[in-house]
Scaffold this active site. Structure first.
Site, PDB file in Angstrom:
ATOM      1  N   ASP A 135       0.864  -1.169   0.000  1.00  0.00           N
ATOM      2  CA  ASP A 135       0.000   0.000   0.000  1.00  0.00           C
ATOM      3  C   ASP A 135       0.912   1.233   0.000  1.00  0.00           C
ATOM      4  O   ASP A 135       2.131   1.127   0.157  1.00  0.00           O
ATOM      5  CB  ASP A 135      -0.967  -0.002   1.187  1.00  0.00           C
ATOM      6  CG  ASP A 135      -2.194   0.862   0.881  1.00  0.00           C
ATOM      7  OD1 ASP A 135      -2.131   1.675  -0.062  1.00  0.00           O
ATOM      8  OD2 ASP A 135      -3.221   0.731   1.581  1.00  0.00           O
TER       9      ASP A 135
HETATM   10  C1  NOJ Z   1      -3.914   3.957  -0.055  1.00  0.00           C
HETATM   11  C2  NOJ Z   1      -5.121   3.093   0.065  1.00  0.00           C
HETATM   12  O1  NOJ Z   1      -5.119   2.409   1.305  1.00  0.00           O
HETATM   13  C3  NOJ Z   1      -5.241   2.071  -1.044  1.00  0.00           C
HETATM   14  O2  NOJ Z   1      -6.454   1.397  -0.921  1.00  0.00           O
HETATM   15  C4  NOJ Z   1      -5.104   2.740  -2.384  1.00  0.00           C
HETATM   16  O3  NOJ Z   1      -5.281   1.816  -3.415  1.00  0.00           O
HETATM   17  C5  NOJ Z   1      -3.747   3.386  -2.448  1.00  0.00           C
HETATM   18  N1  NOJ Z   1      -3.640   4.393  -1.417  1.00  0.00           N
HETATM   19  C6  NOJ Z   1      -3.469   4.016  -3.802  1.00  0.00           C
HETATM   20  O4  NOJ Z   1      -4.253   5.114  -3.983  1.00  0.00           O
END
Ligand code: NOJ
Length: 771
Positions: A301
């Site tokens: 993430d």
């Molecule tokens: C953080 C989020 O937790 C995740 O779900 C997302 O896909 C990513 N950022 C990218 O934007």
């Protein structure tokens, strides 16, 4: 000269290889099975890998964010340096670069400059539509309509691929049981079975049967794992659940989508019993990759590899990179950790190059599967982009999905549906003419203020003779509201003149449609709230209107279950309308005037109060279950244990009756199966759909079992007066659980089986399993 020849050789080799692959991939479609194709792809991947330097390999494991859309904290990077790295083939993937123009521009950087010309992979958060916006995932899940959900994902994939993007970071399949958690809006609710079914439907919708087609995209199962159970519902917080809950409640949806062939996984920000998920070898490498034998790749993430440092799990990014790659994280999203440390880790003998090779192979495999080596610009077609994104056809389908996602929570005296020739309607509330809230959070390219508002939808559906008056009544949030300071929204006040105009409008109308709830950004990432009720101003407005006109229909727009207790105890009619997307107002009008008979069912329980959270129907019994004869039981002294509206609940304009619940046997062996039958009748005057739900209670186990668990459902259409017999097959797949023996198995014993229209059904029968 010698140097130039040395440089040219690998390029020639790659060109020959890609040419032969192109030939194969065409042939393969005709003559080879999927397994053969996979083998061929693996051979190609190996050949590309053999040409790569260690730096180029690590480059494939790096993902940067585009300049214009930020979905995580700033990383203070030098944009010029980033472009140079992309040109040198030191970046494998970009997130949040969208549109044919932009993706083509970035792809050119790689294809025109890098040594090996390995195409970039573009990823983006397409969570409930690309530009045509569907209901937020939680809302769409309330349709319990798997074909519908699959189709909405496939339309999102069409629009996304038409805009140059190959990969969505969806579906989120975190089982979430705490309405305070802002990201509850992004998933399919509190039940592992429902989340699994919906997760698979979404993956199938995005990916179709063939990733190499122009209109399918790779999906990403997230967040692996446990993120939905953050302590106190506070985003990014620790998750301290045991092995039992992890295996029985959190992991099943991930297993289901892994089996369904989801191309990628994303790991999570949270710790899991003390181990940050991103550095968790046990779940990523040992379970997902080895035990489940899943062959896709795991993206971290945003910044989550770097976050191993503040977690206190690594002392610097060097150690964080070592932990993350050993754990199985293949691609580094925005941590800038792998690019600076992996080569050194190999040189220092801390990690084996085989780990890097494995990650790169997984990433290249997806690029081959998507057909990017055949044509890196295959999704770059402006004409198609113009034609397919936000098309009328897609808008029409968005209306269909939206109306099927609405849940009728209360309808005393059949106030709904309204007659089209009704004399007068007052449309009141801060969300009544809001064209932005219905677009919801995680809106991808959904345009601000582009939804059909409630007011617009009602006006275009009602009779021209109906008098429609609109008053806002109060603000939802104050003017000086800052995105990050949600608590200020609680201070939004009513101003007297505004309120008085709303009261006057209500006084003179036959019915009031009162649109209240939450705006688009009160849920989503980092949008947890300690309280889940209406703002003070909205509650004041509701009570003031109620004093002058009891005929109120609340149009609730929200991203989470809310505390609507006062409303539920006083107001005759409540329609749960979530954030319904581009066509929200039209879809609500369809239901309000009875052009569509509501059929949605809650995928999450609605509590009486924030303080009951976490709240879910499939809890364990405790040693002192609620018993009105006793003072010493597990409960609150000031609030009930039950839900205000239970999981699976939703009314219709017609009524349904369940009769003749029967089993073909009541005593079976472990691997045998039982046929359950139930007669469901539409006993009202209107055709309607019902979601017939099957719940099982395993009475005694080696580990205590939930009081009820959803194990099947079927959405059926019944004409007025019609009866249908619905059958369910109960077999070991439904009855097994992760037992004290640390494996999935059926334990002999007594079971109760319940059928009905929601999780509080009491219609039951029983059976026994013997060894
Ligand atoms: C953080 C989020 O937790 C995740 O779900 C997302 O896909 C990513 N950022 C990218 O934007």
């Amino acid at each position: 000269m010698k140097k130039q020849i040395l440089l040219i050789i690998p390029i020639l080799l790659l060109a020959i290889l890609l040419y032969s692959f192109k030939k194969h991939s065409v042939d393969n479609k005709k003559v080879h099975s999927v397994t053969d194709l996979d083998k061929k792809i693996e051979q190609k991947v190996d050949s590309v890998l053999a040409l790569m330097t260690i730096k180029e390999k690590i480059g494939q494991m790096v993902q940067y964010s585009g300049r214009n859309i930020k979905t995580g904290p700033d990383s203070n990077t030098n944009e010029k340096e980033k472009i140079e790295k992309i040109k040198n083939g030191m970046v494998g993937s970009m997130l949040s670069v969208v549109s044919v123009k932009n993706t083509r521009e970035f792809q050119h950087l790689v294809m025109d400059n890098s040594r090996l010309k390995i195409p970039l992979l573009f990823g983006y958060d397409v969570i409930h539509g690309y530009k045509t916006i569907f209901p937020i995932p939680l809302g769409e899940s309330a349709s319990w309509d798997l074909e519908l959900i699959k189709k909405s994902a496939s339309i999102a994939a069409k629009e996304t691929s038409a805009s140059g993007v190959h990969w969505t970071f969806a579906p989120m399949i975190d089982v979430s049981r705490d309405a305070r958690w802002g990201r509850i809006m992004e998933g399919a609710g509190e039940d592992p079975y429902l989340v699994s079914q919906i997760g698979v439907a979404r993956v199938q919708g995005f990916q179709g049967n063939d990733l190499s087609l122009d209109n399918t995209i790779a999906a990403c199962a997230k967040h692996f794992a446990g993120y939905g159970l953050a302590e106190g519902g506070r985003d990014y917080n620790s998750v301290n659940i045991g092995e039992y809950e992890l295996n029985n409640d959190v992991l099943p949806p991930f297993k289901a989508v892994a089996n369904a062939g989801v191309a990628t996984f994303m790991n999570a920000f949270n710790t899991l019993d003390g181990i940050p998920a991103t550095g968790h070898k046990g779940i990523q490498r040992d379970l997902l990759k080895d035990k489940w034998n899943w062959t896709g790749f795991i993206v971290s993430d945003w910044g989550s590899i770097g976050e191993l440092v503040p977690h206190g799990f690594a002392k610097d990014k060097y150690q964080a990179s070592e932990i993350a790659i050993k754990a199985g994280s293949d691609m580094d999203m925005e941590s800038y950790a792998y690019e600076d440390n992996l080569e050194q880790l190999v040189n220092d003998g801390k990690i084996d190059i085989a780990l890097i090779d494995d990650a790169v192979k997984r990433i290249l495999k997806l690029k081959f599967k998507l057909g990017l080596f055949d044509d890196p610009y295959k999704y770059c077609n402006e004409k198609r982009e113009k034609r397919e994104v936000y098309s009328v056809e897609n808008q029409n389908f968005a209306r269909e999905v939206a109306k099927k996602s609405i849940v009728l929570l209360k309808n005393k005296n059949q106030l709904l549906p309204l007659k089209k020739h009704i004399n007068s309607i007052a449309i009141i509330g801060p969300l009544a003419n809001d064209k932005n809230a219905p677009i919801g959070n995680w809106r991808a390219q959904g345009v601000a203020n582009s939804a059909v508002s409630l007011l617009e939808g009602i006006k275009s559906t009602a009779s021209p003779n109906t008098k429609i008056v609109y008053e806002k009544g109060c603000d939802l949030i104050p003017n000086n509201y800052k995105e990050n300071k949600i608590t200020t929204s609680k201070q939004a006040t009513t101003d007297d003149a505004n309120l008085q105009r709303a009261i006057n409008a209500a006084k003179n109308a036959e019915v009031v449609l009162l649109a209240i709830g939450e705006n688009a950004f009160q849920t989503g990432e980092a949008k947890s709230q300690a309280e889940i009720g209406f703002t003070k101003a909205q509650l004041e407005l509701l009570k003031a209107i109620y004093k002058v006109n009891n005929n109120i229909i609340i149009i609730l727009m929200n991203g989470r279950p809310m505390d609507i207790t006062w409303a539920s105890q006083n107001v005759p009619t409540i329609l749960e309308c979530w954030h319904l997307g581009s066509q929200a107002g039209n879809a609500i009008a369809d239901v309000v005037f009875g052009d569509y008979n509501p059929s949605g069912k809650l995928p999450v329980s609605f509590p009486y109060n924030s303080n009951q959270e976490p709240f879910y129907y499939n809890h364990q019994n405790t040693g002192r279950p609620n018993n009105s004869h006793s003072r010493f039981y597990s409960g609150y002294t000031d609030k009930p244990n039950e839900a205000l509206y239970p999981f699976g609940y939703g009314l219709s304009y017609t009524t349904f009756e369940y009769k003749n619940l029967r089993l073909d046997k009541t005593d079976i062996k472990k691997d045998d199966s039982i046929k359950l039958s139930i007669d469901v009748s539409n006993t009202g005057n209107m055709d309607g759909e019902e979601v017939v739900q099957l719940y099982i209670h395993d009475l005694v186990g080696s580990l205590t079992r939930p009081v009820k668990e959803l194990k099947g459902f079927e959405k059926i259409m019944l004409k007025a007066g019609q009866t249908k017999t619905i059958n369910f097959n109960i077999d070991d797949k439904l009855l097994q659980f992760y037992t004290v023996n640390k494996k999935w198995e059926v334990e002999p014993g007594d079971f109760e089986v319940y059928v009905g229209g929601n999780s509080s059904t009491t219609l039951k029968t029983a059976f026994t399993i013997t060894n």
